[in-house]
Design an enzyme around this catalytic site. Structure first.
Site, PDB file in Angstrom:
ATOM      1  N   ASP A 180      -4.014  -2.739  12.185  1.00 45.32           N
ATOM      2  CA  ASP A 180      -3.667  -3.301  13.494  1.00 45.32           C
ATOM      3  C   ASP A 180      -2.293  -2.810  13.923  1.00 45.32           C
ATOM      4  O   ASP A 180      -1.500  -2.345  13.108  1.00 45.32           O
ATOM      5  CB  ASP A 180      -3.688  -4.832  13.463  1.00 45.32           C
ATOM      6  CG  ASP A 180      -2.579  -5.428  12.601  1.00 45.32           C
ATOM      7  OD1 ASP A 180      -2.396  -4.959  11.462  1.00 45.32           O
ATOM      8  OD2 ASP A 180      -1.886  -6.363  13.064  1.00 45.32           O
TER       9      ASP A 180
ATOM     10  N   GLU B 177      -1.990  -7.645  10.099  1.00 50.09           N
ATOM     11  CA  GLU B 177      -0.714  -7.741   9.387  1.00 50.09           C
ATOM     12  C   GLU B 177       0.426  -8.029  10.346  1.00 50.09           C
ATOM     13  O   GLU B 177       1.364  -8.765  10.013  1.00 50.09           O
ATOM     14  CB  GLU B 177      -0.444  -6.434   8.627  1.00 50.09           C
ATOM     15  CG  GLU B 177       0.741  -6.477   7.663  1.00 50.09           C
ATOM     16  CD  GLU B 177       2.071  -6.052   8.299  1.00 50.09           C
ATOM     17  OE1 GLU B 177       3.101  -6.128   7.614  1.00 50.09           O
ATOM     18  OE2 GLU B 177       2.070  -5.647   9.484  1.00 50.09           O
TER      19      GLU B 177
END
Length: 414
Positions: A83, A178
């Site tokens: 991400d 994350e």
């Protein structure tokens, strides 16, 4: 030798897929578009010859490279997240390739006069003569942490293609979310099956980190009372003024823009407010646990003092811990840091062992039973339009992964 063109092609194929995460979502992954890269990565791992490739219902990806030695070797892992940060848009990333960087200003976007300059970003000068990949000034790049993913996939591919390099069993893990602090929340450490791992999520070449912030988030809600301003005397309570008192009562120089190294901070990163109600969103960071707890207590005491001053509960503060300093979990197994340091030295990379002024999946994973130091991925200026990555740093990081695998197999640890 790791192919430069191959690394560039792979990296660009990742960063041009939008994977921005969303802290306001309760799903995992937090955005549906993260699946686009997750599914691609799972197929790519299969295509290069990895074994036991699987992607679960939350988009966590795991794969195995079997050992090619006949003696016992610890199982190690390499982990990165796919991400990108919601701090700046990751949609329609248009990477720019700067060949043989000349040490001068880089025009990212001429129309908007967006310039990446070594006068402001001095680290650029370290990479004079190298190939840089930058943004076009309108998005982030996504080297955090797609550079890490590129390096792990490329290293596994290289090891598969060069069986003369001896290694034990290697596990690979890629995670969503994350950047919003949830990358390790649903990571199955037991299923992963590694004795220890490394996140490839650091910045400049040489970084090796096994310390990070203790972290908490605080939401401070201030309740006011709205009445007609023409008749407000002794009746109106303006929550925004009380919020200003709260903000100004915290140590002004203990903020991100005034701190470095091991210095902690209070960071006000969002305000929403009107007369009736104002909400402050803080993050609290400190490497030292005692100082960390003291910072949280400062906010609690300030809330009590202001409520006493106003003679009623006008401020409500909720503090939640997010992650802790991995040092406590890594120090008992410092050989895993020593191996990474030795790998860098053998590749003529100067190790830069320092504390992370942030956190990684590794900080949470270390507390979940998987000690997990952090290694450079090569990028700079994460989470914004000035992000860039030197291709040579990505190649070196790929070589570090291969060298770590080789050293662990050469020096098996009981």
């Amino acid at each position: 030798m790791i192919s430069k063109a191959h690394i560039i092609k792979r990296f660009i194929s990742y960063v041009t897929i939008d994977t921005e995460s969303d802290p306001n979502s309760q799903t995992t992954p937090s955005t549906e578009k993260q699946w686009d890269l997750a599914n691609k990565l799972a197929e790519e791992l299969k295509a290069i010859g990895m074994q036991d490739v699987n992607i679960d219902e939350n988009a966590y990806i795991m794969a195995t490279l079997p050992s090619n030695v006949d003696h016992d070797v610890p199982t190690i892992g390499f982990i990165s997240h796919f991400d990108t940060s919601p701090d700046f848009t990751g949609a329609n990333v248009n990477p720019q390739i700067i060949e043989t960087y000349d040490g001068k200003d880089i025009i990212l976007n001429e129309a908007e006069n967006i310039v990446l300059s070594p006068d402001y970003f001095e680290d650029l000068l370290q990479y004079k003569g190298q190939t840089l990949i930058t943004t076009d000034g309108t998005t982030l790049l996504g080297a955090d942490d797609k550079a890490g993913i590129c390096e792990i996939v490329s290293a596994m591919e290289y090891l598969i293609q060069h069986p003369e390099i001896k290694h034990g069993t290697i596990k690979v893990g890629f995670t969503p979310d994350e950047e919003i602090g949830r990358g390790a929340h649903k990571f199955d450490v037991e299923k992963f099956g590694a004795d220890w791992a490394y996140t490839m999520d650091g910045s400049q070449i040489g970084e090796l980190e096994y310390e990070n912030f203790n972290a908490a988030g605080a939401v401070v809600k201030i309740k006011g009372k709205i009445v007609h301003p023409g008749y407000a005397k002794d009746k109106m309570i303006n929550s925004m003024y009380i919020a200003t008192e709260f903000i100004n009562s915290l140590p002004r120089l203990e903020t991100p823009e005034h701190t470095e190294g091991y210095q902690g901070f209070f960071h006000l990163h969002n305000i929403e407010g009107d007369v009736e109600e104002t909400t402050l969103h803080y993050i609290i960071r400190d490497h030292d646990m005692e100082h960390f707890e003291a910072r949280k207590e400062v906010m609690v005491k300030l809330t009590t003092e202001l409520n006493t001053q106003y003679g009623r509960e006008v401020i409500f503060t909720e503090i939640k811990d997010q992650y802790f300093n991995m040092r406590e979990k890594v120090e008992p197994v410092m050989h895993i840091v020593d191996i990474a340091e030795e790998a860098m030295k053998q590749l003529d990379i100067e190790p830069l062992i320092k504390a992370i002024r942030g956190g990684t999946d590794g900080s949470q994973l270390s507390y979940m039973g998987l000690p997990c130091p952090n290694i450079f991925a090569g990028g700079h200026n994460f989470h914004g339009r000035f992000e860039y990555v030197p291709v040579e740093s990505m190649i070196k990081a790929t070589e570090v992964i291969c060298k770590i695998a080789e050293l662990v197999a050469l020096k098996p640890i009981k």
